[in-house]
Structure formats: structure tokens, C-alpha cells
Scaffold this motif. Sequence first.
Motif, mmCIF file in Angstrom:
data_model
loop_
_atom_site.group_PDB
_atom_site.id
_atom_site.type_symbol
_atom_site.label_atom_id
_atom_site.label_comp_id
_atom_site.label_asym_id
_atom_site.label_seq_id
_atom_site.Cartn_x
_atom_site.Cartn_y
_atom_site.Cartn_z
ATOM 1 N N VAL A 163 14.660 134.906 91.818
ATOM 2 C CA VAL A 163 13.465 135.621 92.282
ATOM 3 C C VAL A 163 12.312 134.647 92.480
ATOM 4 C CG1 VAL A 163 11.708 137.307 91.563
ATOM 5 C CG2 VAL A 163 14.143 137.851 91.317
ATOM 6 N N LEU A 164 12.154 133.713 91.569
ATOM 7 C CA LEU A 164 11.089 132.712 91.697
ATOM 8 C C LEU A 164 11.294 131.857 92.945
ATOM 9 C CD1 LEU A 164 8.581 131.598 90.271
ATOM 10 C CD2 LEU A 164 10.088 129.985 89.120
ATOM 11 N N LEU A 165 12.511 131.454 93.207
ATOM 12 C CA LEU A 165 12.817 130.672 94.405
ATOM 13 C C LEU A 165 12.528 131.480 95.673
ATOM 14 C CD1 LEU A 165 13.968 128.036 95.560
ATOM 15 C CD2 LEU A 165 16.231 129.086 95.407
ATOM 16 N N LEU A 166 12.900 132.752 95.671
ATOM 17 C CA LEU A 166 12.610 133.603 96.825
ATOM 18 C C LEU A 166 11.104 133.764 97.037
ATOM 19 C CD1 LEU A 166 15.354 136.353 96.485
ATOM 20 C CD2 LEU A 166 15.205 134.559 98.215
ATOM 21 N N VAL B 93 8.774 131.592 96.230
ATOM 22 C CA VAL B 93 8.273 130.315 96.753
ATOM 23 C C VAL B 93 8.580 130.208 98.239
ATOM 24 C CG1 VAL B 93 8.602 127.799 96.651
ATOM 25 C CG2 VAL B 93 8.314 129.113 94.545
ATOM 26 N N LEU B 94 9.814 130.542 98.621
ATOM 27 C CA LEU B 94 10.175 130.485 100.046
ATOM 28 C C LEU B 94 9.358 131.478 100.872
ATOM 29 C CD1 LEU B 94 14.046 130.098 99.838
ATOM 30 C CD2 LEU B 94 12.380 128.396 100.574
ATOM 31 N N LEU B 95 9.145 132.670 100.361
ATOM 32 C CA LEU B 95 8.352 133.675 101.060
ATOM 33 C C LEU B 95 6.906 133.192 101.210
ATOM 34 C CD1 LEU B 95 8.297 136.545 102.295
ATOM 35 C CD2 LEU B 95 7.633 137.360 100.030
ATOM 36 N N SER B 96 6.359 132.601 100.158
ATOM 37 C CA SER B 96 4.986 132.079 100.230
ATOM 38 C C SER B 96 4.889 130.966 101.259
ATOM 39 C CB SER B 96 4.546 131.539 98.866
ATOM 40 O OG SER B 96 4.583 132.553 97.909
ATOM 41 N N TRP B 97 5.838 130.076 101.293
ATOM 42 C CA TRP B 97 5.856 128.990 102.271
ATOM 43 C C TRP B 97 5.925 129.551 103.688
ATOM 44 C CZ3 TRP B 97 9.922 127.605 105.589
ATOM 45 C CH2 TRP B 97 9.722 126.411 106.294
ATOM 46 N N TRP B 98 6.751 130.546 103.899
ATOM 47 C CA TRP B 98 6.885 131.147 105.220
ATOM 48 C C TRP B 98 5.593 131.837 105.650
ATOM 49 C CZ3 TRP B 98 7.136 136.289 107.060
ATOM 50 C CH2 TRP B 98 7.561 136.405 108.381
ATOM 51 N N VAL B 99 4.943 132.577 104.729
ATOM 52 C CA VAL B 99 3.681 133.261 105.038
ATOM 53 C C VAL B 99 2.599 132.237 105.386
ATOM 54 C CG1 VAL B 99 1.815 134.647 104.037
ATOM 55 C CG2 VAL B 99 4.201 135.349 103.727
ATOM 56 N N ILE B 100 2.535 131.164 104.639
ATOM 57 C CA ILE B 100 1.515 130.138 104.918
ATOM 58 C C ILE B 100 1.751 129.492 106.271
ATOM 59 C CG2 ILE B 100 0.697 127.846 104.168
ATOM 60 C CD1 ILE B 100 1.071 128.839 101.287
ATOM 61 N N ARG B 101 2.958 129.247 106.662
ATOM 62 C CA ARG B 101 3.276 128.650 107.984
ATOM 63 C C ARG B 101 2.952 129.605 109.132
ATOM 64 N NH1 ARG B 101 6.618 123.968 108.996
ATOM 65 N NH2 ARG B 101 6.927 125.063 110.939
ATOM 66 N N GLN B 102 3.040 130.926 108.874
ATOM 67 C CA GLN B 102 2.784 131.896 109.937
ATOM 68 C C GLN B 102 1.308 132.162 110.139
ATOM 69 O OE1 GLN B 102 5.130 133.072 111.936
ATOM 70 N NE2 GLN B 102 6.615 131.867 110.800
ATOM 71 N N MET B 103 0.482 131.724 109.199
ATOM 72 C CA MET B 103 -0.967 131.944 109.337
ATOM 73 C C MET B 103 -1.513 131.064 110.450
ATOM 74 S SD MET B 103 -2.066 132.101 105.364
ATOM 75 C CE MET B 103 -3.723 132.606 105.642
ATOM 76 N N PRO B 104 -2.413 131.632 111.259
ATOM 77 C CA PRO B 104 -3.007 130.805 112.340
ATOM 78 C C PRO B 104 -3.889 129.707 111.743
ATOM 79 C CG PRO B 104 -3.992 132.989 112.302
ATOM 80 C CD PRO B 104 -2.927 132.960 111.245
ATOM 81 N N THR B 105 -3.833 128.575 112.332
ATOM 82 C CA THR B 105 -4.676 127.449 111.873
ATOM 83 C C THR B 105 -6.012 127.474 112.603
ATOM 84 O OG1 THR B 105 -3.710 126.011 113.519
ATOM 85 C CG2 THR B 105 -2.725 125.975 111.327
#
Length: 119
Positions: A101-104, A106-118
Amino acid sequence: MPKRNRTEGMHHSDIDEAQLLAYIEGSLTPEEQFRLETLLDQDPFLSDAIDGLSAIEDKAQLRMIAGQINAQLRRQIQSRRKHRRRRPRLDNHWGWIFVLVLLLLVLLSWWVIRQMPTR
């Protein structure tokens, strides 16, 4: 005040090898013999052990046989302990679930951060 029974709450582990052999040889005091016989009535394993040891005709060999049995049991216990230490412990399912669950997360957080507009 009622008198407490001395055998109350006792288990066959309270009896040592010397007491068992003394019982078979008939060298216990009447009080010790009564106490042991009470335990024999309560514990079928202990009763079977006494029956088996009593069946040996040569009483001089009892101590030697008991020593051999104890040595064999110690070897078996040691080999089981060594075998148990070599096995990896995979029975902690909640720990593995937590890591997954912790790994998921972390991966979900990484994906959300990449999808945010810069900006």
C-alpha cells in the motif's frame, strides 16, 4: 480455611527423570508416591511413559535407556531449531500489505505530481 491440595495445578514437567526412575524402582516415600500417582491419573502421557519404563525387565538399564532417549530428543530438537532458522519468515502478511500500500501511494503521488501543469 480449606487445606490446599499439593498436586493442584501441577503438570508432568514438575516431575524430573530421577523421580520417575525412583518411582519405578519403588524408592519414593509414600507421600511422593501418592503425589506422582495423582499426576499419573491426570496425565495420560506421563502414565504411558511410566508403563513403558516399567515394562523393562532389567532395571539397571533404565537410567541408560532414559539417557539415550533424552539425548535423541535433544538432537531432534536441535535439528528442528536449525531447520526453522533457515526458513524465511513469510507469515507476516500485514507487513507485506503495508509495504504494498505504501508503494502504491508513492507511485500514485509521483503520477499526480507529473500530471500537474507546470508554471
